[in-house]
Design an enzyme around this catalytic site. Structure first.
Site, mmCIF file in Angstrom:
data_model
loop_
_atom_site.group_PDB
_atom_site.id
_atom_site.type_symbol
_atom_site.label_atom_id
_atom_site.label_comp_id
_atom_site.label_asym_id
_atom_site.label_seq_id
_atom_site.Cartn_x
_atom_site.Cartn_y
_atom_site.Cartn_z
ATOM 1 C CG ASN A 9 -1.724 1.227 1.408
ATOM 2 O OD1 ASN A 9 -1.778 2.060 0.495
ATOM 3 N ND2 ASN A 9 -2.358 1.381 2.546
ATOM 4 C CD1 TRP A 10 3.349 1.166 -3.061
ATOM 5 C CD2 TRP A 10 3.321 2.475 -4.872
ATOM 6 N NE1 TRP A 10 4.027 0.516 -4.067
ATOM 7 C CE2 TRP A 10 4.022 1.287 -5.180
ATOM 8 C CE3 TRP A 10 3.173 3.443 -5.865
ATOM 9 C CZ2 TRP A 10 4.582 1.059 -6.443
ATOM 10 C CZ3 TRP A 10 3.732 3.208 -7.120
ATOM 11 C CH2 TRP A 10 4.430 2.034 -7.409
ATOM 12 C CE LYS A 11 -0.113 3.162 4.914
ATOM 13 N NZ LYS A 11 -0.083 3.263 6.363
ATOM 14 C CG HIS A 95 -5.868 1.866 5.389
ATOM 15 N ND1 HIS A 95 -5.378 2.798 6.277
ATOM 16 C CD2 HIS A 95 -4.872 0.977 5.178
ATOM 17 C CE1 HIS A 95 -4.120 2.483 6.579
ATOM 18 N NE2 HIS A 95 -3.793 1.376 5.929
ATOM 19 C CD GLU A 97 -2.906 5.445 6.831
ATOM 20 O OE1 GLU A 97 -2.913 5.474 5.582
ATOM 21 O OE2 GLU A 97 -2.001 4.890 7.495
ATOM 22 C CD GLU A 163 -3.321 -2.338 7.480
ATOM 23 O OE1 GLU A 163 -2.190 -2.500 6.991
ATOM 24 O OE2 GLU A 163 -4.035 -1.363 7.227
ATOM 25 N N GLY A 169 2.868 2.317 10.804
ATOM 26 C CA GLY A 169 3.831 3.410 10.644
ATOM 27 C C GLY A 169 4.593 3.755 11.910
ATOM 28 C CB SER A 207 5.543 -1.897 11.954
ATOM 29 O OG SER A 207 5.182 -0.566 12.274
ATOM 30 N N GLY A 228 2.914 -1.162 4.264
ATOM 31 C CA GLY A 228 2.895 0.262 3.943
ATOM 32 C C GLY A 228 4.284 0.752 3.574
ATOM 33 N N GLY A 229 4.935 1.442 4.512
ATOM 34 C CA GLY A 229 6.229 2.088 4.256
ATOM 35 C C GLY A 229 7.249 1.193 3.567
HETATM 36 O O1 LIG Z 1 -1.200 0.768 6.903
HETATM 37 C C1 LIG Z 1 -0.446 -0.112 6.511
HETATM 38 C C2 LIG Z 1 -0.705 -0.828 5.262
HETATM 39 O O2 LIG Z 1 -1.982 -0.599 4.799
HETATM 40 C C3 LIG Z 1 0.762 -0.456 7.272
HETATM 41 O O3 LIG Z 1 1.667 0.581 7.160
HETATM 42 P P1 LIG Z 1 3.179 0.377 7.655
HETATM 43 O O4 LIG Z 1 3.661 -0.913 7.039
HETATM 44 O O5 LIG Z 1 3.913 1.585 7.138
HETATM 45 O O6 LIG Z 1 3.145 0.287 9.133
#
Ligand SMILES: O=C(CO)COP(=O)(O)O
Length: 244
Positions: A9-11, A95, A97, A163, A169, A207, A228-229
């Site tokens: 997930n590149w956000k 999600h 967010e 999640e 993050g 993470s 994510g990251g």
């Molecule tokens: O929200 C996430 C994937 O959708 C997880 O993010 P991180 O891997 O950056 O913690």
């Protein structure tokens, strides 16, 4: 489910040049890994990635979808039919967010799930508790209430992603015991509401990095990861995919 699914997930990250480099690196993954790998870029780059991934086993994924299924006067929205038209296979729905910054609740998410169903897209329903909820002993209650949106979902295609909000993050990954407990509870819930939990993958997110991926993938009930990251760095994401 035996075959793991890993979605990056590149956000809200990416630029055309960088995207091209990242995709070129992922195309070099061994074929056996690429089968269970998806990439979710921002909507602005779905066209670019759709073209780049065409003919490869890598799955194009979207981070969100409009709750409105039909074309029309919904400025700024991207419909499920448009995503399907671009070659999208999986769509993140709910999600944390989106829940936090855009106030998405089960009413909105039920519409999004239905829009996915109508366009033949597989939703990835994201659930997870905040730190305050976990500390109050309410993690399972929160997750069950988030899952309850599925009671009205008539589609068969489904992925669930656990999640924990406090692990997103933050570098604070949930302990394997915590992950196992919640994954088993999610599967139990799916069975109770008449869904064959064996056919539904439950991913872990929060993470996930190259150095913890193997341990997470070996937790019973973990069918893959939402990353994510670490999905923004080709080498790191490739290590995670290889661990799967
Ligand atoms: O929200 C996430 C994937 O959708 C997880 O993010 P991180 O891997 O950056 O913690």
């Amino acid at each position: 489910m035996s075959e793991k699914l890993v979605i990056g997930n590149w956000k809200m990250n990416g630029r055309t040049g960088r995207n091209a480099d990242l995709i070129a690196a992922l195309k070099a993954l061994p074929a056996v890994c690429r089968d269970g790998v998806g990439v979710a870029p921002p909507a602005a780059y779905l066209g670019q990635l759709g073209a780049a991934l065409a003919g490869t086993p890598l799955a194009l994924c979207a981070q969100d979808v409009s709750r409105f299924a039909g074309d029309g006067a919904y400025t700024g929205e991207v419909s499920a039919a448009m995503l399907a038209d671009l070659g999208v296979r999986y769509v993140l729905v709910g999600h944390s967010e989106r829940r936090q910054y855009f106030g998405e609740d089960n009413t909105v998410l039920a519409d999004k799930l239905e829009a996915c169903r109508q366009s033949g897209l597989t939703p990835v329903l994201c659930v997870g508790e905040t730190l305050a909820e976990r500390e109050a002993g309410a993690a399972l209650t929160v997750i069950r209430s988030q899952l309850s949106v599925l009671e009205a979902y008539a589609g068969r295609a489904l992925v669930v992603a656990y999640e924990p909000v406090w692990a997103i993050g933050t570098g604070k990954v949930a302990e394997t015991g915590q992950i196992e407990e919640i994954h088993q509870e999610i599967k139990k819930w799916l069975l109770q509401c008449g869904r064959g939990a064996d056919n539904i993958r439950v991913l872990y997110g929060g993470s996930v990095k190259a150095d913890n991926a193997e341990a997470i993938f070996s937790v019973p009930g973990v069918d893959g990861a939402l990353v994510g990251g670490a999905s923004l760095d080709a080498e790191t994401f490739k290590s995670i995919c290889n661990a799967a």
